[in-house]
Design an enzyme around this catalytic site. Structure first.
Site, mmCIF file in Angstrom:
data_model
loop_
_atom_site.group_PDB
_atom_site.id
_atom_site.type_symbol
_atom_site.label_atom_id
_atom_site.label_comp_id
_atom_site.label_asym_id
_atom_site.label_seq_id
_atom_site.Cartn_x
_atom_site.Cartn_y
_atom_site.Cartn_z
ATOM 1 N N SER A 158 -4.704 2.157 -6.559
ATOM 2 C CA SER A 158 -4.651 3.916 -6.584
ATOM 3 C C SER A 158 -4.045 4.265 -7.873
ATOM 4 C CB SER A 158 -4.077 4.294 -5.487
ATOM 5 O OG SER A 158 -4.716 3.776 -4.270
ATOM 6 N N HIS A 165 -17.411 3.547 -2.931
ATOM 7 C CA HIS A 165 -17.200 2.701 -4.115
ATOM 8 C C HIS A 165 -17.474 1.440 -3.841
ATOM 9 C CE1 HIS A 165 -15.875 5.971 -6.424
ATOM 10 N NE2 HIS A 165 -14.870 6.149 -5.570
ATOM 11 N N MET A 217 0.862 -1.830 0.164
ATOM 12 C CA MET A 217 0.225 -2.530 1.029
ATOM 13 C C MET A 217 -0.910 -3.326 0.533
ATOM 14 S SD MET A 217 -1.009 0.773 3.526
ATOM 15 C CE MET A 217 0.299 2.096 3.940
ATOM 16 N N SER A 218 -0.444 -3.774 -0.730
ATOM 17 C CA SER A 218 -1.418 -4.774 -1.363
ATOM 18 C C SER A 218 -0.917 -5.588 -2.288
ATOM 19 C CB SER A 218 -2.560 -3.747 -2.331
ATOM 20 O OG SER A 218 -1.862 -2.990 -3.426
ATOM 21 N N ASN A 233 5.433 8.348 -4.052
ATOM 22 C CA ASN A 233 6.190 9.240 -3.232
ATOM 23 C C ASN A 233 7.397 8.337 -3.005
ATOM 24 O OD1 ASN A 233 3.948 7.079 -1.762
ATOM 25 N ND2 ASN A 233 5.944 7.348 -0.300
ATOM 26 N N HIS A 268 -8.450 -4.660 0.982
ATOM 27 C CA HIS A 268 -7.114 -4.733 1.653
ATOM 28 C C HIS A 268 -7.128 -5.533 2.697
ATOM 29 C CE1 HIS A 268 -6.958 -1.306 -1.035
ATOM 30 N NE2 HIS A 268 -6.005 -1.405 -1.598
ATOM 31 N N HIS A 297 -2.441 9.656 2.565
ATOM 32 C CA HIS A 297 -3.067 9.090 1.738
ATOM 33 C C HIS A 297 -3.367 10.235 0.604
ATOM 34 C CE1 HIS A 297 -5.510 6.096 -0.438
ATOM 35 N NE2 HIS A 297 -6.682 6.641 -0.139
ATOM 36 N N TYR A 332 -5.366 -4.788 5.282
ATOM 37 C CA TYR A 332 -5.124 -3.792 6.299
ATOM 38 C C TYR A 332 -6.891 -3.485 6.665
ATOM 39 C CZ TYR A 332 -5.733 -0.039 2.776
ATOM 40 O OH TYR A 332 -6.183 0.438 1.810
ATOM 41 N N GLU A 333 -7.817 -3.807 5.900
ATOM 42 C CA GLU A 333 -9.204 -3.401 6.234
ATOM 43 C C GLU A 333 -9.741 -4.508 7.453
ATOM 44 O OE1 GLU A 333 -11.799 -2.558 2.985
ATOM 45 O OE2 GLU A 333 -10.075 -2.848 1.829
ATOM 46 N N ALA A 368 -0.418 1.404 -6.367
ATOM 47 C CA ALA A 368 0.395 2.737 -5.908
ATOM 48 C C ALA A 368 1.394 2.292 -4.945
ATOM 49 C CB ALA A 368 -0.453 3.875 -5.344
HETATM 50 N N1 HPA Z 1 4.024 2.709 1.564
HETATM 51 C C1 HPA Z 1 3.188 1.708 1.563
HETATM 52 N N2 HPA Z 1 2.104 2.069 0.487
HETATM 53 C C2 HPA Z 1 2.161 2.758 -0.141
HETATM 54 C C3 HPA Z 1 3.180 3.954 -0.129
HETATM 55 C C4 HPA Z 1 4.339 3.869 0.771
HETATM 56 O O1 HPA Z 1 5.206 4.756 0.780
HETATM 57 N N3 HPA Z 1 2.916 4.771 -1.125
HETATM 58 C C5 HPA Z 1 1.886 4.563 -1.764
HETATM 59 N N4 HPA Z 1 1.326 3.207 -1.172
#
Ligand code: HPA
Length: 272
Positions: free
Chosen positions: A31, A62, A209-210, A233, A84, A245, A86-87, A114
């Site tokens: 991301s 996508h 998460m990746s 963030n 991912h 998200h 988590y999927e 990200a």
């Molecule tokens: N936590 C987990 N994954 C993320 C975050 C987060 O705060 N921000 C972007 N991906």
């Protein structure tokens, strides 16, 4: 078909698409890094759907696209789309893809993502070079793997010499590049403030998460790895911003131009 057959078919098809291109660098886009794909000059495009070892993606309409060509005079293979953990709950969603890259002669996997910042000094929309990771989920893409080479040495997972080159490239380009440890939470839910306090105590500067499964796969396949995080963030409990998200994507958009500038500077500078 076994995964080995799928990888061989994918290698053969990808090699055919590549023609006389010999990219030593693959870039896996997370991301906020999507603009990198548009920078590939003289590109040949291969949908993941043509490559049986590559994942079938569903998110956001996508389906996954590989673009091979030049950025900053360097041959690259850019992968837009990752599966991912988590999927599915499984960490090996990118196994066939990473092994196909290795079979095609790729030497370096540049991972992008990200992430949330756990460090007050690293503000949203800034960039971090991954120095090391914490596999907090304790999942591995190598579960069930035969052979002694599954016991992969991760003591230099994020190549130190390449990190030094990335730092120098960022500095020369006037880009602030933080450096720190990335902690992998399985997700898809965001972390709790207590989990973030734990991660900070354990030495994490960023959470996401990746990335960690693909680093393990790439090191297992003999590739070097570089990791770049766009911090979207402050992690849970560190400020009042609610996590979502949509917020991740909005901040990623704000950091995108600088992320792209960093990628160009790094690609121009690194020696593989
Ligand atoms: N936590 C987990 N994954 C993320 C975050 C987060 O705060 N921000 C972007 N991906």
């Amino acid at each position: 078909m076994s995964i080995a057959d799928d990888i061989e078919t994918s290698r053969a098809r990808l090699t055919q698409h590549l023609g006389d291109r010999r990219p030593a660098v693959a870039i896996l886009l997370g991301s906020g890094w999507g603009a990198v794909a548009a920078q590939v000059a003289d590109a040949v495009e291969v949908p993941y759907a043509e490559l049986p070892a590559f994942p079938r993606l569903s998110v956001g309409g996508h389906s996954g696209l590989l673009r091979a060509g030049m950025i900053e005079g360097r041959q690259v293979l850019v992968l837009a789309g990752r599966k991912h953990a988590y999927e599915t709950g499984e960490a090996d969603g990118m196994k066939g893809a990473i092994r196909t890259l290795a079979a095609c002669g790729v030497k370096l996997l540049v991972q992008t993502n990200a992430a949330g910042s756990c460090d007050e000094q690293m503000r949203p929309a800034s960039l971090m070079l991954i120095s090391d990771h914490l596999n907090l989920s304790q999942r591995s893409p190598l579960f069930g793997e035969p052979g002694d080479d599954r016991f992969v040495d991760l003591s230099d997972a994020y190549d130190a010499a390449l990190r030094a080159q990335a730092r120098a490239a960022a500095q020369a380009a006037g880009i602030t590049l933080h450096e720190g440890v990335y902690a992998w939470f399985l997700g898809p839910q965001f972390e709790t403030p207590a989990e973030i306090r734990m991660a900070r105590l354990l030495g994490a500067q960023a959470v996401g998460m990746s990335t960690v499964p693909e680093t393990i796969l790439a090191r297992h396949a003999g590739m070097k790895v570089m990791g770049l995080s766009l911090l979207t963030n402050m992690a849970a409990g560190m400020d009042r911003q609610a996590l979502s998200h949509a917020h991740t994507l909005a901040t990623a958009k704000a950091g995108e131009a600088q992320a792209l500038q960093l990628m160009r500077a790094v690609l121009a500078a690194i020696e593989i």
